[in-house]
Design a protein around this motif. Structure first.
Motif, PDB file in Angstrom:
ATOM      1  N   LYS A  33      -2.550  12.968 -20.634  1.00 58.48           N
ATOM      2  CA  LYS A  33      -2.440  12.450 -21.991  1.00 58.48           C
ATOM      3  C   LYS A  33      -3.405  11.288 -22.192  1.00 58.48           C
ATOM      4  CE  LYS A  33       1.010  11.007 -25.312  1.00 58.48           C
ATOM      5  NZ  LYS A  33       2.408  10.736 -25.543  1.00 58.48           N
ATOM      6  N   GLN A  34      -3.457  10.414 -21.196  1.00 52.76           N
ATOM      7  CA  GLN A  34      -4.343   9.262 -21.276  1.00 52.76           C
ATOM      8  C   GLN A  34      -5.803   9.724 -21.314  1.00 52.76           C
ATOM      9  OE1 GLN A  34      -4.174   6.590 -17.892  1.00 52.76           O
ATOM     10  NE2 GLN A  34      -4.114   4.853 -19.285  1.00 52.76           N
ATOM     11  N   ALA A  35      -6.144  10.702 -20.499  1.00 47.75           N
ATOM     12  CA  ALA A  35      -7.518  11.215 -20.484  1.00 47.75           C
ATOM     13  C   ALA A  35      -7.855  11.869 -21.817  1.00 47.75           C
ATOM     14  CB  ALA A  35      -7.700  12.203 -19.339  1.00 47.75           C
ATOM     15  N   ALA A  36      -6.896  12.631 -22.374  1.00 48.48           N
ATOM     16  CA  ALA A  36      -7.131  13.279 -23.670  1.00 48.48           C
ATOM     17  C   ALA A  36      -7.298  12.246 -24.771  1.00 48.48           C
ATOM     18  CB  ALA A  36      -5.988  14.218 -24.000  1.00 48.48           C
ATOM     19  N   ASP A  37      -6.469  11.183 -24.729  1.00 46.19           N
ATOM     20  CA  ASP A  37      -6.588  10.118 -25.725  1.00 46.19           C
ATOM     21  C   ASP A  37      -7.935   9.412 -25.607  1.00 46.19           C
ATOM     22  OD1 ASP A  37      -4.083  10.731 -26.638  1.00 46.19           O
ATOM     23  OD2 ASP A  37      -3.089   9.042 -25.633  1.00 46.19           O
ATOM     24  N   GLN A  38      -8.353   9.144 -24.383  1.00 47.86           N
ATOM     25  CA  GLN A  38      -9.639   8.484 -24.173  1.00 47.86           C
ATOM     26  C   GLN A  38     -10.786   9.385 -24.630  1.00 47.86           C
ATOM     27  OE1 GLN A  38      -9.622   7.555 -20.006  1.00 47.86           O
ATOM     28  NE2 GLN A  38      -8.500   5.636 -20.302  1.00 47.86           N
ATOM     29  N   GLN A  39     -10.671  10.683 -24.340  1.00 50.42           N
ATOM     30  CA  GLN A  39     -11.725  11.610 -24.724  1.00 50.42           C
ATOM     31  C   GLN A  39     -11.842  11.694 -26.237  1.00 50.42           C
ATOM     32  OE1 GLN A  39     -11.192  15.600 -23.294  1.00 50.42           O
ATOM     33  NE2 GLN A  39     -13.291  16.179 -23.737  1.00 50.42           N
TER      34      GLN A  39
ATOM     35  N   LYS B 183     -18.937  10.948 -32.723  1.00 52.07           N
ATOM     36  CA  LYS B 183     -20.055  11.427 -31.910  1.00 52.07           C
ATOM     37  C   LYS B 183     -20.387  12.867 -32.270  1.00 52.07           C
ATOM     38  CE  LYS B 183     -19.320   8.581 -27.805  1.00 52.07           C
ATOM     39  NZ  LYS B 183     -19.217   8.649 -26.348  1.00 52.07           N
ATOM     40  N   ILE B 184     -21.550  13.300 -31.824  1.00 55.04           N
ATOM     41  CA  ILE B 184     -22.016  14.661 -32.085  1.00 55.04           C
ATOM     42  C   ILE B 184     -21.965  15.450 -30.780  1.00 55.04           C
ATOM     43  CG2 ILE B 184     -24.037  16.038 -32.731  1.00 55.04           C
ATOM     44  CD1 ILE B 184     -24.859  13.723 -34.572  1.00 55.04           C
ATOM     45  N   ASN B 185     -21.366  16.655 -30.855  1.00 57.02           N
ATOM     46  CA  ASN B 185     -21.286  17.533 -29.694  1.00 57.02           C
ATOM     47  C   ASN B 185     -22.627  18.250 -29.551  1.00 57.02           C
ATOM     48  OD1 ASN B 185     -20.784  19.499 -27.778  1.00 57.02           O
ATOM     49  ND2 ASN B 185     -18.882  20.210 -28.714  1.00 57.02           N
ATOM     50  N   LEU B 186     -23.282  18.052 -28.421  1.00 63.19           N
ATOM     51  CA  LEU B 186     -24.597  18.656 -28.196  1.00 63.19           C
ATOM     52  C   LEU B 186     -24.552  20.185 -28.178  1.00 63.19           C
ATOM     53  CD1 LEU B 186     -26.064  16.280 -25.460  1.00 63.19           C
ATOM     54  CD2 LEU B 186     -26.719  16.410 -27.875  1.00 63.19           C
TER      55      LEU B 186
ATOM     56  N   ALA C 175     -36.148   9.276 -20.733  1.00 61.67           N
ATOM     57  CA  ALA C 175     -34.901   8.762 -20.155  1.00 61.67           C
ATOM     58  C   ALA C 175     -34.374   7.602 -21.003  1.00 61.67           C
ATOM     59  CB  ALA C 175     -35.133   8.317 -18.720  1.00 61.67           C
ATOM     60  N   LYS C 176     -35.282   6.779 -21.519  1.00 61.30           N
ATOM     61  CA  LYS C 176     -34.872   5.637 -22.348  1.00 61.30           C
ATOM     62  C   LYS C 176     -34.226   6.130 -23.647  1.00 61.30           C
ATOM     63  CE  LYS C 176     -36.618   1.400 -24.366  1.00 61.30           C
ATOM     64  NZ  LYS C 176     -37.761   0.534 -24.594  1.00 61.30           N
ATOM     65  N   LEU C 177     -34.800   7.145 -24.268  1.00 63.36           N
ATOM     66  CA  LEU C 177     -34.243   7.704 -25.505  1.00 63.36           C
ATOM     67  C   LEU C 177     -32.854   8.313 -25.241  1.00 63.36           C
ATOM     68  CD1 LEU C 177     -34.557   8.486 -28.487  1.00 63.36           C
ATOM     69  CD2 LEU C 177     -35.675  10.572 -27.733  1.00 63.36           C
ATOM     70  N   ILE C 178     -32.718   9.018 -24.123  1.00 56.08           N
ATOM     71  CA  ILE C 178     -31.429   9.641 -23.765  1.00 56.08           C
ATOM     72  C   ILE C 178     -30.374   8.566 -23.515  1.00 56.08           C
ATOM     73  CG2 ILE C 178     -30.245  11.057 -22.032  1.00 56.08           C
ATOM     74  CD1 ILE C 178     -32.957  12.594 -21.763  1.00 56.08           C
ATOM     75  N   ASP C 179     -30.737   7.481 -22.831  1.00 56.70           N
ATOM     76  CA  ASP C 179     -29.787   6.382 -22.608  1.00 56.70           C
ATOM     77  C   ASP C 179     -29.315   5.790 -23.932  1.00 56.70           C
ATOM     78  OD1 ASP C 179     -29.789   6.623 -19.864  1.00 56.70           O
ATOM     79  OD2 ASP C 179     -31.345   5.094 -19.550  1.00 56.70           O
ATOM     80  N   GLY C 180     -30.196   5.740 -24.925  1.00 53.38           N
ATOM     81  CA  GLY C 180     -29.832   5.217 -26.240  1.00 53.38           C
ATOM     82  C   GLY C 180     -28.911   6.158 -27.018  1.00 53.38           C
ATOM     83  N   LEU C 181     -28.844   7.435 -26.595  1.00 50.98           N
ATOM     84  CA  LEU C 181     -28.003   8.419 -27.282  1.00 50.98           C
ATOM     85  C   LEU C 181     -26.607   8.555 -26.668  1.00 50.98           C
ATOM     86  CD1 LEU C 181     -30.591  11.318 -27.773  1.00 50.98           C
ATOM     87  CD2 LEU C 181     -29.773   9.691 -29.495  1.00 50.98           C
ATOM     88  N   ARG C 182     -26.375   7.981 -25.498  1.00 51.17           N
ATOM     89  CA  ARG C 182     -25.119   8.201 -24.759  1.00 51.17           C
ATOM     90  C   ARG C 182     -23.870   7.851 -25.567  1.00 51.17           C
ATOM     91  NH1 ARG C 182     -26.111   9.783 -19.774  1.00 51.17           N
ATOM     92  NH2 ARG C 182     -28.069   9.164 -18.839  1.00 51.17           N
ATOM     93  N   ASP C 183     -23.932   6.829 -26.386  1.00 44.85           N
ATOM     94  CA  ASP C 183     -22.731   6.469 -27.162  1.00 44.85           C
ATOM     95  C   ASP C 183     -22.667   7.184 -28.502  1.00 44.85           C
ATOM     96  OD1 ASP C 183     -24.890   5.068 -28.195  1.00 44.85           O
ATOM     97  OD2 ASP C 183     -23.727   3.289 -28.676  1.00 44.85           O
ATOM     98  N   LYS C 184     -23.589   8.114 -28.734  1.00 43.66           N
ATOM     99  CA  LYS C 184     -23.605   8.852 -30.010  1.00 43.66           C
ATOM    100  C   LYS C 184     -23.416  10.364 -29.862  1.00 43.66           C
ATOM    101  CE  LYS C 184     -26.558   5.377 -32.147  1.00 43.66           C
ATOM    102  NZ  LYS C 184     -25.663   4.367 -31.679  1.00 43.66           N
ATOM    103  N   VAL C 185     -23.507  10.850 -28.608  1.00 42.80           N
ATOM    104  CA  VAL C 185     -23.353  12.287 -28.362  1.00 42.80           C
ATOM    105  C   VAL C 185     -22.356  12.508 -27.225  1.00 42.80           C
ATOM    106  CG1 VAL C 185     -25.678  12.890 -29.164  1.00 42.80           C
ATOM    107  CG2 VAL C 185     -25.295  12.356 -26.751  1.00 42.80           C
ATOM    108  N   TYR C 186     -21.848  13.731 -27.157  1.00 46.76           N
ATOM    109  CA  TYR C 186     -20.965  14.130 -26.060  1.00 46.76           C
ATOM    110  C   TYR C 186     -21.138  15.624 -25.831  1.00 46.76           C
ATOM    111  CZ  TYR C 186     -17.607  16.134 -29.378  1.00 46.76           C
ATOM    112  OH  TYR C 186     -16.992  16.884 -30.342  1.00 46.76           O
ATOM    113  N   VAL C 187     -20.605  16.080 -24.718  1.00 42.11           N
ATOM    114  CA  VAL C 187     -20.690  17.501 -24.352  1.00 42.11           C
ATOM    115  C   VAL C 187     -19.271  18.014 -24.167  1.00 42.11           C
ATOM    116  CG1 VAL C 187     -21.464  19.111 -22.601  1.00 42.11           C
ATOM    117  CG2 VAL C 187     -22.923  17.196 -23.249  1.00 42.11           C
ATOM    118  N   GLU C 188     -18.995  19.161 -24.798  1.00 40.80           N
ATOM    119  CA  GLU C 188     -17.677  19.767 -24.658  1.00 40.80           C
ATOM    120  C   GLU C 188     -17.815  21.268 -24.533  1.00 40.80           C
ATOM    121  OE1 GLU C 188     -13.737  18.452 -26.650  1.00 40.80           O
ATOM    122  OE2 GLU C 188     -14.728  19.876 -27.998  1.00 40.80           O
TER     123      GLU C 188
END
Length: 192
Positions: free
Chosen positions: A117-123, A130-133, A179-192
């Protein structure tokens, strides 16, 4: 005198027999009454179970936990419904919903495990906004900082030819993303 004694003995014997029978049969009602057996009367009111009702304690992931009176022959699903239904996250597949209930029984509806439950809430909190890639459209990817239409199309082309992304770092395989551009995207995208 012998005849007088016999008569007296016979009267005494008949008296003893009469007294014994009165004691035996007259005292029988008193004995049965003391044992709770009453003859020639209507039966006393029986408990709820005999009247076709049972009481069951329902607890866990239900909306209104408590003790409920249900018809005899009820099932676990009936008890859960009587308790206002299950809560979101209730693990109904962990219990036998068709199991017959007994008077004085208990139904415990398990909740989602604390860590799950905690993991689901955090996810879900982490994915908010965020945007799912793996499902993003060209327009959605174009809104990301530093991406633009050309890089968004490169991400879509890579996804189409190589399959889904398994982690954000998989963007390193896309041509034109540093790599710098990807690091800047980490808090804006996710993978599911």
């Amino acid at each position: 005198m012998q005849k007088k004694e016999r008569t007296l003995l016979l009267v005494l014997l008949i008296g003893i027999l009469l007294a014994g029978s009165v004691y035996l049969y007259g005292g029988q009602d008193d004995l049965q009454a003391a044992q709770g057996v009453v003859l020639d009367q209507e039966p006393a009111q029986q408990p709820a179970q005999a009247a076709g009702k049972i009481k069951v304690h329902v607890k866990g992931a239900v909306n209104s936990p408590g003790v409920y009176q249900l018809p005899a022959g009820s099932r676990v699903i009936d008890a859960i419904e009587a308790a206002g239904g299950s809560k979101a996250g209730a693990q109904l597949d962990e219990i036998n919903l068709a199991q017959a209930l007994t008077d004085g029984g208990q139904v415990s509806v398990p909740d989602q495990p604390a860590e799950g439950k905690q993991a689901a809430d955090q996810q879900s909190a982490a994915q908010a906004g965020k945007i799912n890639l793996n499902t993003a459209t060209l327009d959605q990817l174009d809104t990301l900082p530093g991406i633009g239409t050309i890089r968004a199309q490169a991400i879509l082309d890579h996804r189409q030819s190589h399959g889904r992304f398994f982690q954000v770092d998989d963007l390193k395989q896309v041509s034109g993303l540093s790599a710098k551009l990807i690091d800047g995207l980490r808090d804006k995208v996710y993978v599911e």
